[in-house]
Motif scaffolding. Structure first.
Motif, PDB file in Angstrom:
ATOM      1  N   TYR A   1       0.858  -1.190   0.000  1.00 23.09           N
ATOM      2  CA  TYR A   1       0.000   0.000   0.000  1.00 23.09           C
ATOM      3  C   TYR A   1       0.891   1.236   0.000  1.00 23.09           C
ATOM      4  O   TYR A   1       1.763   1.386   0.863  1.00 23.09           O
ATOM      5  CB  TYR A   1      -0.896   0.018   1.231  1.00 23.09           C
ATOM      6  CG  TYR A   1      -2.144  -0.827   1.100  1.00 23.09           C
ATOM      7  CD1 TYR A   1      -3.410  -0.242   1.084  1.00 23.09           C
ATOM      8  CD2 TYR A   1      -2.061  -2.203   0.985  1.00 23.09           C
ATOM      9  CE1 TYR A   1      -4.561  -1.009   0.975  1.00 23.09           C
ATOM     10  CE2 TYR A   1      -3.208  -2.987   0.861  1.00 23.09           C
ATOM     11  CZ  TYR A   1      -4.448  -2.381   0.855  1.00 23.09           C
ATOM     12  OH  TYR A   1      -5.581  -3.150   0.738  1.00 23.09           O
ATOM     13  N   SER A   2       0.673   2.116  -0.994  1.00 20.25           N
ATOM     14  CA  SER A   2       1.508   3.302  -1.077  1.00 20.25           C
ATOM     15  C   SER A   2       0.811   4.360  -1.929  1.00 20.25           C
ATOM     16  O   SER A   2      -0.409   4.408  -1.973  1.00 20.25           O
ATOM     17  CB  SER A   2       2.894   2.938  -1.651  1.00 20.25           C
ATOM     18  OG  SER A   2       3.780   4.017  -1.496  1.00 20.25           O
TER      19      SER A   2
ATOM     20  N   THR B   1      -2.922   3.971  -0.954  1.00 26.65           N
ATOM     21  CA  THR B   1      -3.183   4.092   0.483  1.00 26.65           C
ATOM     22  C   THR B   1      -4.240   5.141   0.815  1.00 26.65           C
ATOM     23  O   THR B   1      -4.745   5.183   1.925  1.00 26.65           O
ATOM     24  CB  THR B   1      -1.874   4.414   1.227  1.00 26.65           C
ATOM     25  OG1 THR B   1      -2.052   4.220   2.613  1.00 26.65           O
ATOM     26  CG2 THR B   1      -1.412   5.817   0.944  1.00 26.65           C
TER      27      THR B   1
ATOM     28  N   CYS C   1      -2.482  -6.620   3.703  1.00 28.51           N
ATOM     29  CA  CYS C   1      -1.422  -5.644   3.386  1.00 28.51           C
ATOM     30  C   CYS C   1      -0.144  -6.117   4.053  1.00 28.51           C
ATOM     31  O   CYS C   1      -0.124  -6.344   5.264  1.00 28.51           O
ATOM     32  CB  CYS C   1      -1.796  -4.247   3.880  1.00 28.51           C
ATOM     33  SG  CYS C   1      -0.454  -3.040   3.742  1.00 28.51           S
TER      34      CYS C   1
ATOM     35  N   ALA D   1       3.224  -1.000   4.060  1.00 22.49           N
ATOM     36  CA  ALA D   1       2.648   0.292   3.704  1.00 22.49           C
ATOM     37  C   ALA D   1       3.758   1.331   3.725  1.00 22.49           C
ATOM     38  O   ALA D   1       4.572   1.366   4.653  1.00 22.49           O
ATOM     39  CB  ALA D   1       1.530   0.673   4.667  1.00 22.49           C
TER      40      ALA D   1
ATOM     41  N   TYR E   1       1.736   8.691   7.990  1.00 26.27           N
ATOM     42  CA  TYR E   1       1.203   7.759   8.978  1.00 26.27           C
ATOM     43  C   TYR E   1       1.556   8.224  10.390  1.00 26.27           C
ATOM     44  O   TYR E   1       2.703   8.568  10.678  1.00 26.27           O
ATOM     45  CB  TYR E   1       1.771   6.361   8.768  1.00 26.27           C
ATOM     46  CG  TYR E   1       1.411   5.739   7.438  1.00 26.27           C
ATOM     47  CD1 TYR E   1       0.173   5.935   6.854  1.00 26.27           C
ATOM     48  CD2 TYR E   1       2.334   4.950   6.751  1.00 26.27           C
ATOM     49  CE1 TYR E   1      -0.158   5.371   5.645  1.00 26.27           C
ATOM     50  CE2 TYR E   1       2.010   4.369   5.540  1.00 26.27           C
ATOM     51  CZ  TYR E   1       0.761   4.580   4.985  1.00 26.27           C
ATOM     52  OH  TYR E   1       0.438   4.009   3.784  1.00 26.27           O
TER      53      TYR E   1
ATOM     54  N   GLN F   1       8.221   3.114   6.111  1.00 22.94           N
ATOM     55  CA  GLN F   1       7.564   1.866   5.757  1.00 22.94           C
ATOM     56  C   GLN F   1       7.052   1.221   7.049  1.00 22.94           C
ATOM     57  O   GLN F   1       7.742   1.205   8.074  1.00 22.94           O
ATOM     58  CB  GLN F   1       8.471   0.929   4.963  1.00 22.94           C
ATOM     59  CG  GLN F   1       9.727   0.430   5.629  1.00 22.94           C
ATOM     60  CD  GLN F   1      10.443  -0.588   4.748  1.00 22.94           C
ATOM     61  OE1 GLN F   1       9.952  -1.030   3.711  1.00 22.94           O
ATOM     62  NE2 GLN F   1      11.634  -0.978   5.159  1.00 22.94           N
TER      63      GLN F   1
END
Length: 312
Positions: free
Chosen positions: A102-103, A133, A147, A150, A155, A277
């Motif tokens: 997820y990015s 994301t 997932c 990410a 975040y 990450q």
């Protein structure tokens, strides 16, 4: 207590049930039939003297005893998985698996051209699937295992069961057309405010870092469009009087691609973006996923050689 009398495979059953909170999903994940899972759950209950998981409207609910056991079982299962990965050497690179990342389109642009050739040559049976994301931490997906990793710069408030590692830091710059009629004397704060602006918004919110910094000084800019992409706005500035405030690497790529574009210093103080990450404790000891995370670090290190990368 004699460990020989214990069925250690039940720890994995507990671990998966606690993560899934759903008997059907847990059975499918472990390739078990429903009766087989029920049998193992009954053995678990007998071994720990507690129901552990009770039926609820949407699956299973852990008991207080299950919540108490879960962190220790997670650690034990992770240690065992890491142990067998070491015993198996590099065999994990031959596993046929799907890995979900997820990015953002920005990270896909700077990472995937270097990452995919590595995956194809060293882990040829691995299939990489990327997801947008959309501006939020995919918490539920990380917890459920849909997932694996990410990557983003926004975040916050991570649960204790999540791991994180800084990948790079970037500052903001301003992208403009060389023919921008409002920048004949350069880009100062007044010229910045005189222009109209494009922004990237993954959630639809137009009140970004720039806007909050301006409001703190009693100022405001005019935003004419908010786009759900980091890359698309860099292609809309050409031949206009629009400005785009973006990460430096995006601006550098855009200037290299299009001779009409110019990069300017942002006439406003903003903190750098820390790109991280994030992964769940459930995959922390998995050899294939540890290897994948390390490739991400090394490839971005090669692109940003001046940065320091702390260990996992």
């Amino acid at each position: 207590m004699n460990i020989a009398k214990k069925d250690l495979n039940l720890l994995l059953v507990f671990h998966v049930l606690y993560q899934e909170r759903n008997a059907s999903q847990a059975a499918a994940r472990m390739a078990l039939s429903q009766p087989a899972l029920s049998h193992k759950l009954n053995k678990l209950r007998h071994q720990f003297g507690d129901p552990l998981f009770v039926r609820a409207p949407r699956g299973l609910t852990p008991t207080p005893r299950a919540h108490e056991l879960a962190p220790r079982v997670r650690q034990l299962v992770g240690d065992l998985e890491a142990f067998y990965d070491v015993c198996d050497g590099q065999d994990f690179l031959a596993r046929a698996e799907r890995l979900h990342l997820y990015s953002t389109d920005y990270m896909e642009q700077i990472l995937l051209p270097r990452l995919l050739p590595v995956l194809r040559s060293q882990a040829p049976n691995l299939v990489l699937i990327t997801h947008n994301t959309r501006g939020v931490l995919p918490r539920e997906e990380l917890e459920k295992g849909t997932c694996d990793l990410a990557i983003a710069g926004f975040y916050t408030d991570l649960p204790d069961t999540f791991h994180q590692q800084r990948l790079l830091s970037e500052d903001f710059v301003v992208l403009a057309s060389q023919g921008n009629r409002r920048l004949t004397e350069g880009l100062d704060l007044q010229a910045f405010l005189d222009c109209e602006h494009l922004i990237t918004t993954l959630t639809g919110d137009l009140d970004g870092l720039v806007d909050r910094a301006l409001k703190a000084r009693g100022l405001e800019r005019r935003v004419v469009a908010g786009l759900s992409s980091f890359i698309a706005p860099t292609r809309l500035v050409r031949g206009t009087d629009l400005l785009l405030t973006c990460l430096r690497s995006l601006a550098e790529e855009a200037v290299e691609r299009d001779s009409d574009l110019r990069m300017h210093a942002l006439p406003l103080a903003l903190p750098q973006v820390e790109v991280m990450q994030i992964w769940h404790a459930r995959t922390h000891g998995d050899g294939l996923r540890r290897w994948f995370r390390q490739q991400v670090v090394e490839l971005l290190r090669g692109q940003c050689a001046h940065q320091d990368f702390p260990p996992q």
